[in-house]
Design a protein around this motif. Structure first.
Motif, PDB file in Angstrom:
ATOM      1  N   GLU A   1      -1.798  46.400  54.736  1.00  0.00           N
ATOM      2  CA  GLU A   1      -2.311  45.946  55.869  1.00  0.00           C
ATOM      3  C   GLU A   1      -3.051  46.118  56.131  1.00  0.00           C
TER       4      GLU A   1
ATOM      5  N   HIS B   1      -5.921  47.295  59.610  1.00  0.00           N
ATOM      6  CA  HIS B   1      -5.548  48.221  60.839  1.00  0.00           C
ATOM      7  C   HIS B   1      -6.780  48.196  61.753  1.00  0.00           C
ATOM      8  N   THR B   2      -6.032  48.192  63.165  1.00  0.00           N
ATOM      9  CA  THR B   2      -7.178  48.146  64.102  1.00  0.00           C
ATOM     10  C   THR B   2      -8.852  49.017  64.196  1.00  0.00           C
TER      11      THR B   2
ATOM     12  N   GLY C   1       4.555  48.544  65.345  1.00  0.00           N
ATOM     13  CA  GLY C   1       3.473  48.272  63.919  1.00  0.00           C
ATOM     14  C   GLY C   1       2.916  49.283  63.826  1.00  0.00           C
TER      15      GLY C   1
ATOM     16  N   ASN D   1       1.804  50.797  61.103  1.00  0.00           N
ATOM     17  CA  ASN D   1       0.998  51.023  59.218  1.00  0.00           C
ATOM     18  C   ASN D   1       0.469  53.027  59.064  1.00  0.00           C
TER      19      ASN D   1
ATOM     20  N   HIS E   1      -3.391  54.062  62.575  1.00  0.00           N
ATOM     21  CA  HIS E   1      -4.484  53.698  63.100  1.00  0.00           C
ATOM     22  C   HIS E   1      -5.216  53.499  65.090  1.00  0.00           C
ATOM     23  N   SER E   2      -3.927  52.113  65.053  1.00  0.00           N
ATOM     24  CA  SER E   2      -4.014  52.416  66.452  1.00  0.00           C
ATOM     25  C   SER E   2      -3.416  53.978  67.457  1.00  0.00           C
TER      26      SER E   2
ATOM     27  N   ASP F   1       7.695  51.392  63.147  1.00  0.00           N
ATOM     28  CA  ASP F   1       7.267  50.913  61.553  1.00  0.00           C
ATOM     29  C   ASP F   1       8.652  50.746  61.137  1.00  0.00           C
ATOM     30  N   ILE F   2       8.656  50.044  60.337  1.00  0.00           N
ATOM     31  CA  ILE F   2       9.648  49.610  59.242  1.00  0.00           C
ATOM     32  C   ILE F   2       9.443  50.484  58.082  1.00  0.00           C
TER      33      ILE F   2
ATOM     34  N   SER G   1      11.600  46.983  64.460  1.00  0.00           N
ATOM     35  CA  SER G   1      11.917  47.647  65.630  1.00  0.00           C
ATOM     36  C   SER G   1      13.267  46.889  66.653  1.00  0.00           C
TER      37      SER G   1
ATOM     38  N   ASP H   1       1.980  45.145  67.439  1.00  0.00           N
ATOM     39  CA  ASP H   1       1.366  44.565  65.990  1.00  0.00           C
ATOM     40  C   ASP H   1       2.367  45.011  64.953  1.00  0.00           C
TER      41      ASP H   1
HETATM   42  C1  LIG Z   1      -0.550  44.983  61.087  1.00  0.00           C
HETATM   43  S1  LIG Z   1      -0.016  46.712  60.678  1.00  0.00           S
HETATM   44  C2  LIG Z   1       0.306  47.532  62.244  1.00  0.00           C
HETATM   45  C3  LIG Z   1      -1.338  47.850  62.631  1.00  0.00           C
HETATM   46  C4  LIG Z   1      -1.362  49.665  63.156  1.00  0.00           C
HETATM   47  N1  LIG Z   1      -1.139  48.476  64.466  1.00  0.00           N
HETATM   48  C5  LIG Z   1      -3.199  49.823  63.181  1.00  0.00           C
HETATM   49  O1  LIG Z   1      -3.858  49.003  63.922  1.00  0.00           O
HETATM   50  O2  LIG Z   1      -3.415  50.427  62.768  1.00  0.00           O
HETATM   51  C6  LIG Z   1       2.296  45.960  61.103  1.00  0.00           C
HETATM   52  C7  LIG Z   1       2.321  47.265  60.875  1.00  0.00           C
HETATM   53  O3  LIG Z   1       4.611  46.614  61.322  1.00  0.00           O
HETATM   54  C8  LIG Z   1       5.059  46.870  60.324  1.00  0.00           C
HETATM   55  N2  LIG Z   1       6.469  45.986  60.309  1.00  0.00           N
HETATM   56  C9  LIG Z   1       6.609  44.849  60.034  1.00  0.00           C
HETATM   57  N3  LIG Z   1       8.075  44.579  60.090  1.00  0.00           N
HETATM   58  C10 LIG Z   1       8.593  45.339  61.096  1.00  0.00           C
HETATM   59  C11 LIG Z   1       8.902  45.148  61.964  1.00  0.00           C
HETATM   60  N4  LIG Z   1      10.493  44.113  62.136  1.00  0.00           N
HETATM   61  N5  LIG Z   1       9.704  46.374  62.666  1.00  0.00           N
HETATM   62  C12 LIG Z   1       8.954  47.944  62.711  1.00  0.00           C
HETATM   63  N6  LIG Z   1       7.874  47.717  61.847  1.00  0.00           N
HETATM   64  C13 LIG Z   1       7.117  46.241  61.208  1.00  0.00           C
HETATM   65  C14 LIG Z   1       4.594  47.168  58.792  1.00  0.00           C
HETATM   66  O4  LIG Z   1       5.074  47.517  57.502  1.00  0.00           O
HETATM   67  C15 LIG Z   1       3.461  47.029  58.830  1.00  0.00           C
HETATM   68  O5  LIG Z   1       3.329  48.667  58.788  1.00  0.00           O
END
Ligand SMILES: C[S@@+](CC[C@H](N)C(=O)[O-])C[C@H]1O[C@@H](n2cnc3c(N)ncnc32)[C@H](O)[C@@H]1O
Length: 257
Positions: free
Chosen positions: A71, A73-74, A98, A100, A103-104, A121-122, A150, A170
């Motif tokens: 996925e 990342h920012t 989120g 991941n 990084h953010s 994070d899930i 979440s 995110d």
């Molecule tokens: C786009 S990535 C986040 C990127 C991160 N913010 C960064 O910029 O480094 C989305 C993340 O959300 C997590 N995710 C997806 N559904 C979720 C949920 N229902 N609850 C918590 N985290 C979830 C995914 O596993 C993934 O790691």
């Protein structure tokens, strides 16, 4: 040499999704390879954690590469990182949905040495644990990762009566999940809390080239609904230029009380 590099590249890109999709004996073979590679990564992590300059450097040293299969990342978009860094400079308590690879979270933690980050994070991606390990070693008590959906973790934070001054959403991009995230986050906020929602994308006019895609649909619909109901006031919307065609945009504002 070419064959060696190909095998190495294949092994470094193994993840649960690839294992799950493979068939028959390959499933078990890939799983064993994956476990061995990750065991080696943990050993290397232990020795290089203090030598790595930053999260990206850490991931590179342990052979976790950001490619199409991971996925986004920012930190892949400098302007987005600059924006997050600027917004968090004056904040003390940040909530992120989120994580991941982290990084953010790293951007926030670097922006000011007195802030704390609670991230959720899930935990689908195996590299979540490596990111957690590195950030925990580097920022200790200033950083907390809650593994779980979440909608299940946020109520636990509510029970602690926490208020955050910046919330970055995110996580899941499913409309219903984003609505739940926004609803609970509004209860973890006060009138000054800045809420930033990733991947809200406003459709262009009929001559524009872009349109909302699956990735942006849920966050965009949920944010618009919140705005229409006057539950949030939008302060800004930014589209970030990227090297590829992926749309990257965010929206930010404040919940109404
Ligand atoms: C786009 S990535 C986040 C990127 C991160 N913010 C960064 O910029 O480094 C989305 C993340 O959300 C997590 N995710 C997806 N559904 C979720 C949920 N229902 N609850 C918590 N985290 C979830 C995914 O596993 C993934 O790691």
């Amino acid at each position: 040499m070419i064959l060696f590099n190909r095998i190495k590249s294949f092994l470094f890109r193994l993840d649960y999704l690839k294992i799950y999709k493979s068939k028959y004996l390959y499933k078990y073979l890939y799983l064993i390879c994956f476990k061995i590679v990750n065991l080696c990564r943990w050993v290397v992590s232990f020795f290089i954690k203090k030598k790595a300059n930053n999260l990206n450097d850490f991931f590179k040293r342990i052979g976790i590469i950001w490619y199409g299969g991971n996925e986004g990342h920012t930190q892949q978009v400098k302007r987005e990182t600059d924006f997050l860094e600027k917004q968090s400079r004056s904040k003390t308590k940040i909530l992120e949905i989120g994580f991941n690879g982290g990084h953010s979270s790293e951007t926030f933690l670097n922006s000011n040495s007195s802030l704390t980050v609670d991230s959720i994070d899930i935990g689908y991606h195996h590299y979540v644990n490596f990111g957690k390990y590195y950030l925990k070693k580097r920022f200790t008590k200033r950083f907390n990762l809650h593994i779980g959906e979440s909608r299940k973790v946020l109520p636990d934070l509510l029970k602690k009566e926490l208020i955050f001054d910046l919330i970055f959403i995110d996580g899941s991009h499913e409309y219903k999940d984003v609505i739940t995230d926004l609803e609970i986050c509004s209860k973890l906020s006060d009138k000054d809390t800045l809420v930033i929602l990733d991947d809200v994308y406003y459709e262009k006019d009929k001559d524009g080239l872009s349109s909302v895609d699956n990735h942006n649909l849920g966050p965009t619909k949920a944010w618009n609904e919140f705005k229409l109901k006057n539950l949030v006031i939008e302060d800004g919307y930014i589209e970030f230029e990227t090297e590829n065609t992926n749309k990257r945009s965010i929206v930010y504002g404040k919940f109404t009380f």
